[in-house]
Design a protein around this motif. Structure first.
Motif, PDB file in Angstrom:
ATOM      1  N   SER A  18       0.845  -1.202   0.000  1.00 58.25           N
ATOM      2  CA  SER A  18       0.000   0.000   0.000  1.00 58.25           C
ATOM      3  C   SER A  18       0.872   1.241   0.000  1.00 58.25           C
ATOM      4  N   GLY A  19       0.234   2.387  -0.213  1.00 58.57           N
ATOM      5  CA  GLY A  19       0.912   3.671  -0.067  1.00 58.57           C
ATOM      6  C   GLY A  19       2.138   3.844  -0.941  1.00 58.57           C
ATOM      7  N   ILE A  20       3.162   4.480  -0.368  1.00 61.37           N
ATOM      8  CA  ILE A  20       4.381   4.779  -1.114  1.00 61.37           C
ATOM      9  C   ILE A  20       5.072   3.503  -1.566  1.00 61.37           C
ATOM     10  N   GLY A  21       5.048   2.481  -0.733  1.00 60.04           N
ATOM     11  CA  GLY A  21       5.700   1.230  -1.097  1.00 60.04           C
ATOM     12  C   GLY A  21       5.085   0.589  -2.333  1.00 60.04           C
ATOM     13  N   TYR A  22       3.761   0.568  -2.385  1.00 56.64           N
ATOM     14  CA  TYR A  22       3.071  -0.002  -3.538  1.00 56.64           C
ATOM     15  C   TYR A  22       3.387   0.793  -4.796  1.00 56.64           C
ATOM     16  N   GLU A  23       3.355   2.110  -4.697  1.00 58.08           N
ATOM     17  CA  GLU A  23       3.645   2.963  -5.856  1.00 58.08           C
ATOM     18  C   GLU A  23       5.109   2.842  -6.271  1.00 58.08           C
ATOM     19  N   VAL A 197       5.048  14.919   2.524  1.00 62.84           N
ATOM     20  CA  VAL A 197       3.840  14.531   3.256  1.00 62.84           C
ATOM     21  C   VAL A 197       2.862  13.943   2.245  1.00 62.84           C
ATOM     22  N   CYS A 198       2.595  12.652   2.385  1.00 63.42           N
ATOM     23  CA  CYS A 198       1.778  11.943   1.401  1.00 63.42           C
ATOM     24  C   CYS A 198       0.479  11.457   2.021  1.00 63.42           C
ATOM     25  N   ASP A 199      -0.498  11.290   1.179  1.00 61.71           N
ATOM     26  CA  ASP A 199      -1.820  10.847   1.628  1.00 61.71           C
ATOM     27  C   ASP A 199      -1.808   9.327   1.815  1.00 61.71           C
ATOM     28  N   THR A 200      -1.230   8.904   2.954  1.00 64.76           N
ATOM     29  CA  THR A 200      -1.164   7.489   3.308  1.00 64.76           C
ATOM     30  C   THR A 200      -1.718   7.333   4.720  1.00 64.76           C
TER      31      THR A 200
END
Length: 270
Positions: A18-23, A197-200
């Motif tokens: 999910s989140g940054i890792g998935y992207e 700052v990311c929407d996670t």
């Protein structure tokens, strides 16, 4: 589309479901990278891989699912053994998995404050165990996904579990400072990066709004690229190299943290 400088490389991304890792996993795979996707469970890791194939058109052959609950260090050890057995040459390790410290003080079965273990100690152990596989070729590296909140932190050397005085924000910040300090470990070539700052799921720790995980991941991807020269221990705020907190550049602090981490993960000091 395959990227000439990234294609044919092998990258392990922790927290890739999910989140940054998935992207990060998605963007790397789109550039021709073989991506080892780590998830907390095998089901989560396989589901992330299936989603990348179904929605992003990624070649399934470029994706390998791995599982380990970082709240259990024996699972980290087992995953590291499997990675080395199946991928003896690893170009990049992205230490991305993270959790917000819980409201109430929580200790893992290994005896560590849970955010300190999941966000730092598990990555410390994983990196040390994968050292034989991490290539020494130019471009080989570790990328620690850290946070600007590391600047607000201090490592409580006599009480890293913060049992005497617990604050979820202080516990999270301490884990991020430790991860940033670890980038300066001379045993590996590593950098740390605050992806913005990311929407996670971690957004409530920072603000009410953030950029997309894809935008944050782009800053991680750049540092995975062997064409981008890095200096061991460097810290990036998104795409800009800046000075980290003073502690992150102190040789004494690096050595002291290694000694503490070795003790907490049950390793003999090198």
């Amino acid at each position: 589309m395959p990227d000439s400088t990234l294609s044919s490389r092998t990258v392990l991304v922790t927290g890739a479901t999910s989140g940054i890792g998935y992207e990060t996993a998605r963007q790397l795979a789109e550039r021709g990278v073989t991506v080892l996707l780590h998830g907390r469970t095998a089901d989560e890791a396989h589901a992330a891989a299936d989603r990348l194939v179904a929605t992003a058109g990624i070649d399934a052959a470029r994706l390998c699912a791995f599982a380990a609950d970082f709240a259990h260090l024996h699972e980290v050890e087992a995953m590291a053994d499997r990675v080395i057995a199946e991928h003896p040459l690893l170009d990049v390790l992205v230490n991305n998995a993270a959790m917000a410290a819980p409201e109430r003080h929580t200790v893992t079965a290994d005896g560590n404050e849970i955010a300190f273990q999941v966000n730092f100690l598990a990555h410390y152990l994983l990196t040390c165990l994968l050292e034989p596989a991490l290539t020494s070729d130019p471009g080989g590296r570790v990328v620690n996904v850290s946070s600007t909140l590391h600047r607000t932190a201090s490592i409580q050397w006599s009480d890293p579990n913060r049992a005497r005085r617990y604050s979820r924000l202080a516990a999270y910040a301490q884990s991020q400072l430790a991860l940033t300090v670890f980038a300066a470990d001379p045993r590996v070539t590593a950098v740390s990066v605050h992806p913005g700052v990311c929407d996670t799921t971690l957004l409530p720790l920072y603000a009410h709004e953030g950029v997309t995980p894809a935008e944050g991941a782009a800053h991680v991807i750049r540092l995975c690229d062997p064409a981008v020269e890095i200096v061991n221990g460097a810290y990036y705020d998104r795409s800009e190299r800046v000075d980290p907190a003073p502690a992150a550049t102190e040789e004494r602090t690096v050595k002291r943290l290694n000694k503490l981490a070795d003790l907490l993960v049950g390793r003999s000091a090198a």
